[in-house]
Scaffold this motif. Structure first.
Motif, PDB file in Angstrom:
ATOM      1  N   GLY A   3       2.814  18.822  15.529  1.00  0.00           N
ATOM      2  CA  GLY A   3       2.233  19.821  14.636  1.00  0.00           C
ATOM      3  C   GLY A   3       1.665  19.251  13.356  1.00  0.00           C
ATOM      4  N   ILE A   4       1.194  18.008  13.390  1.00  0.00           N
ATOM      5  CA  ILE A   4       0.665  17.378  12.179  1.00  0.00           C
ATOM      6  C   ILE A   4      -0.657  18.039  11.801  1.00  0.00           C
ATOM      7  N   THR A   5      -0.689  18.611  10.614  1.00  0.00           N
ATOM      8  CA  THR A   5      -1.855  19.347  10.146  1.00  0.00           C
ATOM      9  C   THR A   5      -2.168  18.942   8.717  1.00  0.00           C
ATOM     10  N   GLY A   6      -3.442  18.725   8.415  1.00  0.00           N
ATOM     11  CA  GLY A   6      -3.856  18.369   7.070  1.00  0.00           C
ATOM     12  C   GLY A   6      -4.951  19.290   6.576  1.00  0.00           C
ATOM     13  N   THR A   7      -4.941  19.574   5.286  1.00  0.00           N
ATOM     14  CA  THR A   7      -5.932  20.487   4.713  1.00  0.00           C
ATOM     15  C   THR A   7      -6.824  19.811   3.687  1.00  0.00           C
ATOM     16  N   GLY A   8      -6.543  18.559   3.350  1.00  0.00           N
ATOM     17  CA  GLY A   8      -7.303  17.879   2.311  1.00  0.00           C
ATOM     18  C   GLY A   8      -8.471  17.082   2.848  1.00  0.00           C
ATOM     19  N   THR A   9      -9.034  16.255   1.989  1.00  0.00           N
ATOM     20  CA  THR A   9     -10.202  15.447   2.355  1.00  0.00           C
ATOM     21  C   THR A   9      -9.831  14.015   2.693  1.00  0.00           C
ATOM     22  N   GLN A  10      -8.543  13.666   2.572  1.00  0.00           N
ATOM     23  CA  GLN A  10      -8.118  12.304   2.896  1.00  0.00           C
ATOM     24  C   GLN A  10      -7.647  12.228   4.345  1.00  0.00           C
ATOM     25  N   ALA A  11      -7.822  11.057   4.941  1.00  0.00           N
ATOM     26  CA  ALA A  11      -7.300  10.828   6.285  1.00  0.00           C
ATOM     27  C   ALA A  11      -5.774  10.882   6.261  1.00  0.00           C
ATOM     28  N   VAL A  12      -5.196  11.407   7.325  1.00  0.00           N
ATOM     29  CA  VAL A  12      -3.742  11.491   7.462  1.00  0.00           C
ATOM     30  C   VAL A  12      -3.294  10.390   8.421  1.00  0.00           C
ATOM     31  N   THR A  13      -2.328   9.593   7.994  1.00  0.00           N
ATOM     32  CA  THR A  13      -1.853   8.476   8.818  1.00  0.00           C
ATOM     33  C   THR A  13      -0.336   8.510   8.950  1.00  0.00           C
ATOM     34  N   THR A  14       0.153   7.977  10.064  1.00  0.00           N
ATOM     35  CA  THR A  14       1.582   7.725  10.252  1.00  0.00           C
ATOM     36  C   THR A  14       1.767   6.214  10.317  1.00  0.00           C
ATOM     37  N   THR A  15       2.593   5.690   9.425  1.00  0.00           N
ATOM     38  CA  THR A  15       2.806   4.247   9.340  1.00  0.00           C
ATOM     39  C   THR A  15       4.085   3.869  10.062  1.00  0.00           C
ATOM     40  N   LEU A  16       3.958   2.951  11.037  1.00  0.00           N
ATOM     41  CA  LEU A  16       5.139   2.463  11.746  1.00  0.00           C
ATOM     42  C   LEU A  16       5.859   1.426  10.902  1.00  0.00           C
ATOM     43  N   ASN A  17       5.083   0.511  10.296  1.00  0.00           N
ATOM     44  CA  ASN A  17       5.699  -0.483   9.416  1.00  0.00           C
ATOM     45  C   ASN A  17       4.637  -1.130   8.544  1.00  0.00           C
ATOM     46  N   GLN A  18       5.075  -1.591   7.388  1.00  0.00           N
ATOM     47  CA  GLN A  18       4.286  -2.410   6.477  1.00  0.00           C
ATOM     48  C   GLN A  18       5.280  -3.342   5.799  1.00  0.00           C
ATOM     49  N   CYS A  19       5.307  -4.601   6.247  1.00  0.00           N
ATOM     50  CA  CYS A  19       6.332  -5.532   5.797  1.00  0.00           C
ATOM     51  C   CYS A  19       5.727  -6.921   5.600  1.00  0.00           C
ATOM     52  N   VAL A  20       6.529  -7.824   5.096  1.00  0.00           N
ATOM     53  CA  VAL A  20       6.085  -9.193   4.886  1.00  0.00           C
ATOM     54  C   VAL A  20       5.808  -9.847   6.242  1.00  0.00           C
ATOM     55  N   GLN A  21       4.675 -10.524   6.342  1.00  0.00           N
ATOM     56  CA  GLN A  21       4.325 -11.197   7.590  1.00  0.00           C
ATOM     57  C   GLN A  21       5.303 -12.321   7.895  1.00  0.00           C
ATOM     58  N   ASP A  34       0.880  -1.158   0.000  1.00  0.00           N
ATOM     59  CA  ASP A  34       0.000   0.000   0.000  1.00  0.00           C
ATOM     60  C   ASP A  34       0.924   1.216   0.000  1.00  0.00           C
ATOM     61  N   TRP A  35       1.018   1.876  -1.137  1.00  0.00           N
ATOM     62  CA  TRP A  35       2.010   2.945  -1.310  1.00  0.00           C
ATOM     63  C   TRP A  35       1.631   4.236  -0.588  1.00  0.00           C
ATOM     64  N   SER A  36       0.494   4.246   0.083  1.00  0.00           N
ATOM     65  CA  SER A  36       0.153   5.363   0.959  1.00  0.00           C
ATOM     66  C   SER A  36       0.531   5.075   2.404  1.00  0.00           C
ATOM     67  N   ARG A  37       1.044   3.869   2.642  1.00  0.00           N
ATOM     68  CA  ARG A  37       1.455   3.511   4.004  1.00  0.00           C
ATOM     69  C   ARG A  37       2.887   2.992   3.983  1.00  0.00           C
ATOM     70  N   ILE A  38       3.791   3.824   3.524  1.00  0.00           N
ATOM     71  CA  ILE A  38       5.204   3.489   3.512  1.00  0.00           C
ATOM     72  C   ILE A  38       5.758   3.681   4.930  1.00  0.00           C
ATOM     73  N   PRO A  39       6.514   2.715   5.447  1.00  0.00           N
ATOM     74  CA  PRO A  39       7.003   2.804   6.833  1.00  0.00           C
ATOM     75  C   PRO A  39       7.708   4.128   7.132  1.00  0.00           C
ATOM     76  N   GLY A  40       7.328   4.740   8.252  1.00  0.00           N
ATOM     77  CA  GLY A  40       7.962   5.966   8.702  1.00  0.00           C
ATOM     78  C   GLY A  40       7.316   7.237   8.216  1.00  0.00           C
ATOM     79  N   THR A  41       6.399   7.164   7.243  1.00  0.00           N
ATOM     80  CA  THR A  41       5.845   8.370   6.645  1.00  0.00           C
ATOM     81  C   THR A  41       4.549   8.814   7.318  1.00  0.00           C
ATOM     82  N   TYR A  49      -0.267   1.167  11.859  1.00  0.00           N
ATOM     83  CA  TYR A  49      -0.271   2.608  11.596  1.00  0.00           C
ATOM     84  C   TYR A  49      -1.161   3.344  12.585  1.00  0.00           C
ATOM     85  N   LEU A  50      -0.976   4.665  12.647  1.00  0.00           N
ATOM     86  CA  LEU A  50      -1.773   5.566  13.474  1.00  0.00           C
ATOM     87  C   LEU A  50      -2.616   6.435  12.556  1.00  0.00           C
TER      88      LEU A  50
END
Length: 343
Positions: free
Chosen positions: A104-122, A35-42, A197-198
């Motif tokens: 200070g995480i702030t968003g102005t768009g209509t999409q949810a904002v997430t912080t991903t801790l990890n997304q890896c092979v199970q 899921d390229w919207s949940r890259i670890p650390g972003t 993710y958060l």
């Protein structure tokens, strides 16, 4: 890079990625199903990537991006601004793992904002501890964790200094190499992925996060760490982010607030946290900067960087100790320094 129709979903790949590798197989062949919207650390606005944003001329909006290190420990920072999301993000890397802070995480768009801790092979089941107690998640499970204390997967521990609501899932995902590289096969690829993710919600205002990653532990070790954490968050605001590691005897500090006239900001390392005989206060003036302050057998080692790539002549660090050493300037009971030096 995105060119020749290759790497075509990497819209967020340069937005503070932190890949966590213990065996080397954590991300093997993951890219067709990621899921390229949940890259670890972003920390990003969620995009489904049905249509791929153009990457040809897009740059991040912050100029304060960089790090400071002494060859053993490090602190990195990113003044993040991309696709309607802004945040102060910093990572503090010590011998036993690293602590990640966002403020200070702030968003102005209509999409949810997430912080991903990890997304890896199970790799096996995941364990966790939250308000409901301890539990586990297997393939096919999704968990909404309330006031999570820690999560464990593949001997990598994720500890929350402040209990956090988190989303944990272990799900099969399918995709193809062709979807990210037009020259590759369109054959279906399926992998089972661990995702943590958060969710900061839509249009968050001044949201934040803090978590510590321990790269080689088990449930017993993680539970013990939670009772007596090595890394202590001293500050997590838009002005200052700071972490102290008792094992490393080191503090990483990010002084923010760019463009402020007569800039001056301080952070205090409490004696009850550091074990010193009195509080230690570090003050930055003139220009914001990154600081790594480490206690050694000889005294204190101070490393300073200016991620705006300005001269350190525009950076002033003051410590409330009468220290001495090459490059140190004494001013009564304080020491003023402008460069990388060992005291």
């Amino acid at each position: 890079e995105y060119m020749n129709n290759e790497n075509s979903k990497a819209y967020y790949i340069a937005d503070g990625t932190t890949v966590i590798m213990r065996t080397g197989g954590e991300y093997r062949d993951i890219f067709p199903v990621w899921d390229w919207s949940r890259i670890p650390g972003t920390t990003t606005a969620y995009l489904p990537f049905a249509s791929i944003p153009s990457l040809s001329t897009e740059y991040g909006g912050g100029e304060f991006v960089g790090g400071a290190d002494n060859g053993r420990f490090a602190v990195t920072a990113m003044d993040y601004s991309h696709n309607g999301v802004t945040a102060k993000k910093a990572n503090f890397l010590f011998g036993g793992g690293f602590t990640a802070l966002g403020a200070g995480i702030t968003g102005t768009g209509t999409q949810a904002v997430t912080t991903t801790l990890n997304q890896c092979v199970q790799s096996g089941n995941a364990a966790y501890s939250d308000a409901s107690g301890t539990g586990s998640a297997a393939k096919g499970d999704t968990r909404a964790l309330t006031s999570a204390e820690w999560v464990l997967h593949d001997r990598v521990g994720y500890y929350f200094p402040e209990p956090a609501n988190a989303s944990l899932s272990i799900q099969e995902k399918s995709g193809s190499w062709n979807a990210i590289n037009s020259s590759q096969k369109a054959d279906a690829v399926t992998q089972s992925l661990f995702t943590l993710y958060l969710d900061h919600g839509v249009r968050p205002q001044d949201a934040g996060y803090s978590y510590t990653v321990l790269p080689d532990t088990d449930a017993v070790g993680l539970a013990q760490y939670a009772k007596a954490p090595d890394m202590t968050v001293l500050s997590n605001t838009k002005k200052v982010q700071a972490v102290w590691s008792a094992e490393a005897q080191s503090a990483g500090i990010v002084f923010w607030n760019q463009g402020v006239p007569n800039y001056r900001e301080s952070v205090t390392l409490p004696a009850e946290v550091t074990g010193l005989d009195q509080n230690l206060t570090v003050t930055a003036a003139k220009d914001p900067c990154l600081v790594l302050l480490t206690r050694t057998r000889e005294g204190w080692e101070l490393c300073v960087s200016n991620p705006k790539n300005n001269s350190l002549a525009q950076t002033s660090i003051t410590i409330n100790r009468p220290l001495s050493g090459v490059g140190a300037v004494r001013n009564g009971t304080e020491t003023v320094s402008y460069t990388h030096l060992t005291l």
